[in-house]
Design an enzyme around this catalytic site. Structure first.
Site, PDB file in Angstrom:
ATOM      1  N   ARG A 141      30.107   1.371  17.598  1.00 43.17           N
ATOM      2  CA  ARG A 141      29.295   0.709  16.586  1.00 43.17           C
ATOM      3  C   ARG A 141      28.137   0.000  17.299  1.00 43.17           C
ATOM      4  O   ARG A 141      28.273  -0.401  18.460  1.00 43.17           O
ATOM      5  CB  ARG A 141      30.113  -0.319  15.813  1.00 43.17           C
ATOM      6  CG  ARG A 141      31.330   0.252  15.089  1.00 43.17           C
ATOM      7  CD  ARG A 141      32.143  -0.877  14.456  1.00 43.17           C
ATOM      8  NE  ARG A 141      33.299  -0.393  13.711  1.00 43.17           N
ATOM      9  CZ  ARG A 141      34.512  -0.186  14.232  1.00 43.17           C
ATOM     10  NH1 ARG A 141      34.722  -0.431  15.536  1.00 43.17           N
ATOM     11  NH2 ARG A 141      35.505   0.257  13.484  1.00 43.17           N
ATOM     12  N   LYS A 165      41.043  -5.866  17.175  1.00 48.55           N
ATOM     13  CA  LYS A 165      41.653  -4.722  17.873  1.00 48.55           C
ATOM     14  C   LYS A 165      40.892  -4.446  19.163  1.00 48.55           C
ATOM     15  O   LYS A 165      39.699  -4.714  19.267  1.00 48.55           O
ATOM     16  CB  LYS A 165      41.613  -3.475  16.982  1.00 48.55           C
ATOM     17  CG  LYS A 165      42.416  -3.600  15.702  1.00 48.55           C
ATOM     18  CD  LYS A 165      42.279  -2.357  14.853  1.00 48.55           C
ATOM     19  CE  LYS A 165      40.863  -2.190  14.332  1.00 48.55           C
ATOM     20  NZ  LYS A 165      40.717  -1.049  13.419  1.00 48.55           N
ATOM     21  N   HIS A 228      23.928   3.557  12.804  1.00 49.70           N
ATOM     22  CA  HIS A 228      25.236   4.066  12.384  1.00 49.70           C
ATOM     23  C   HIS A 228      25.249   5.578  12.237  1.00 49.70           C
ATOM     24  O   HIS A 228      26.298   6.212  12.353  1.00 49.70           O
ATOM     25  CB  HIS A 228      25.670   3.408  11.071  1.00 49.70           C
ATOM     26  CG  HIS A 228      27.152   3.413  10.865  1.00 49.70           C
ATOM     27  ND1 HIS A 228      28.010   2.661  11.633  1.00 49.70           N
ATOM     28  CD2 HIS A 228      27.945   4.099   9.997  1.00 49.70           C
ATOM     29  CE1 HIS A 228      29.253   2.861  11.242  1.00 49.70           C
ATOM     30  NE2 HIS A 228      29.242   3.734  10.247  1.00 49.70           N
ATOM     31  N   ARG A 231      26.557   7.243  15.271  1.00 51.62           N
ATOM     32  CA  ARG A 231      28.024   7.233  15.306  1.00 51.62           C
ATOM     33  C   ARG A 231      28.583   8.391  14.483  1.00 51.62           C
ATOM     34  O   ARG A 231      29.545   9.047  14.877  1.00 51.62           O
ATOM     35  CB  ARG A 231      28.510   5.886  14.781  1.00 51.62           C
ATOM     36  CG  ARG A 231      30.008   5.635  14.796  1.00 51.62           C
ATOM     37  CD  ARG A 231      30.234   4.142  14.596  1.00 51.62           C
ATOM     38  NE  ARG A 231      31.477   3.797  13.937  1.00 51.62           N
ATOM     39  CZ  ARG A 231      32.621   3.576  14.563  1.00 51.62           C
ATOM     40  NH1 ARG A 231      32.696   3.718  15.869  1.00 51.62           N
ATOM     41  NH2 ARG A 231      33.703   3.229  13.887  1.00 51.62           N
ATOM     42  N   HIS A 254      39.026   3.252  13.999  1.00 50.65           N
ATOM     43  CA  HIS A 254      39.333   3.196  12.575  1.00 50.65           C
ATOM     44  C   HIS A 254      40.812   2.895  12.360  1.00 50.65           C
ATOM     45  O   HIS A 254      41.671   3.494  13.007  1.00 50.65           O
ATOM     46  CB  HIS A 254      39.012   4.535  11.895  1.00 50.65           C
ATOM     47  CG  HIS A 254      37.556   4.785  11.735  1.00 50.65           C
ATOM     48  ND1 HIS A 254      37.025   6.050  11.546  1.00 50.65           N
ATOM     49  CD2 HIS A 254      36.495   3.941  11.728  1.00 50.65           C
ATOM     50  CE1 HIS A 254      35.702   5.968  11.441  1.00 50.65           C
ATOM     51  NE2 HIS A 254      35.369   4.703  11.544  1.00 50.65           N
ATOM     52  N   TYR A 263      33.458  10.537   8.019  1.00 42.59           N
ATOM     53  CA  TYR A 263      32.551  10.772   9.139  1.00 42.59           C
ATOM     54  C   TYR A 263      32.456  12.256   9.498  1.00 42.59           C
ATOM     55  O   TYR A 263      31.419  12.718   9.982  1.00 42.59           O
ATOM     56  CB  TYR A 263      33.026  10.007  10.379  1.00 42.59           C
ATOM     57  CG  TYR A 263      32.691   8.540  10.395  1.00 42.59           C
ATOM     58  CD1 TYR A 263      33.106   7.697   9.374  1.00 42.59           C
ATOM     59  CD2 TYR A 263      31.991   7.971  11.444  1.00 42.59           C
ATOM     60  CE1 TYR A 263      32.823   6.343   9.381  1.00 42.59           C
ATOM     61  CE2 TYR A 263      31.698   6.613  11.479  1.00 42.59           C
ATOM     62  CZ  TYR A 263      32.118   5.808  10.436  1.00 42.59           C
ATOM     63  OH  TYR A 263      31.833   4.473  10.467  1.00 42.59           O
TER      64      TYR A 263
END
Length: 283
Positions: A141, A165, A228, A231, A254, A263
């Site tokens: 990101r 995370k 984005h 990505r 994710h 995606y």
């Protein structure tokens, strides 16, 4: 005696935002919720916070915005209502049928990506060319760019911490070589690779603005050019080589594999070509 209604005020909004910070929600999410709640507060303009007024506001949003935008704003308000213990006031989100195809007019192609990088090089903006390649080659990101440090370049991997995370992202050897040369020119020996003139890590607005400035010379539609989308391009390219959705979800960070499916969705023209190859029409 007048009836007392639940309320919304700048002070109460700030209390909710503090809750979000303590829950370690991302700065982008907090900023978005602050904007949406303030928008709703301005709409109320002194009117009471009632279910009827919420539904009326929802109707005005539907008339002005795309369904996904409407839902994102409703999520912010519903979150506030839950925090305050007013679940009975929450409004339903719009039901949106998910498309199995991507919108080609909004997805960045590999060729367009190359043109953007080359345009940055022609403009002698080496930093931007490397930022674009770093995001696209790792799938991080834009908010995670600060974890690409001098130490990470030396190790060949970066430890990303986001939304509570942690995950490890590997840097391709080709990217490491380019970044090593760049760091030598910048005489940087530690800390974030990409920084402003004052030494602060680049933020989303810096990168977004600089990428948009490349559109005309690169011949790429501006609505396709934002961090984005790099990505997304990484995800589609990775999935085309290794059809392991679960692994890709881990790489992207994710929690829900359903997000990863979005995606990797292919465009309609690719699907149409696959249908043509089935050979199920008898002539």
């Amino acid at each position: 005696m007048s009836k007392k209604y639940p309320s919304l005020s700048p002070t109460l909004i700030e209390r909710y935002l503090t809750h979000l910070r303590e829950a370690e929600r991302s700065s982008h999410t907090i900023s978005k919720y602050a904007h949406d709640l303030t928008t709703f507060l301005n709409y109320l303009n002194g009117k009471p916070l009632t279910k009827a007024n919420l539904i009326e506001w929802k109707s005005t949003l539907v008339a002005s915005f795309m369904p996904t935008t409407v839902n994102s704003m409703l999520v912010a308000v519903n979150g506030y209502l839950s925090f305050m213990g007013w679940q009975n006031l929450k409004v339903n989100l719009l039901k949106i049928q998910k498309s199995i195809f991507t919108d080609e007019s909004r997805e960045l192609s590999h060729d367009e990506y190359i043109r953007l990088v080359n345009a940055a090089k022609i403009q002698e903006n080496e930093r931007l060319a490397l930022v674009i390649q770093t995001i696209c080659a790792t799938g991080i990101r834009v908010s995670e760019l600060r974890f690409i440090t001098v130490e990470a370049v030396h190790l060949g991997r970066a430890e990303i911490s986001n939304k509570g995370k942690r995950r490890i992202v590997f840097l391709p050897n080709g990217l490491r070589k380019l970044l090593t040369v760049y760091l030598h020119k910048q005489d940087k020996t530690s800390g974030a690779v990409f920084t402003t003139r004052t030494g602060r890590p680049l933020d989303r607005s810096n990168i977004w603005r600089d990428m948009k400035a490349l559109c005309q010379s690169a011949g790429v539609d501006p609505k396709k050019v934002f961090p984005h989308n790099l990505r997304h391009l990484f995800a589609r390219t990775f999935y085309s080589v290794d059809h392991d959705l679960s692994r890709l979800a881990d790489i992207l960070g994710h929690s829900n594999i359903a997000t990863t499916r979005i995606y990797t969705a292919e465009c309609g023209s690719v699907h149409a070509q696959q249908i043509e190859k089935l050979g199920l029409i008898i002539t």
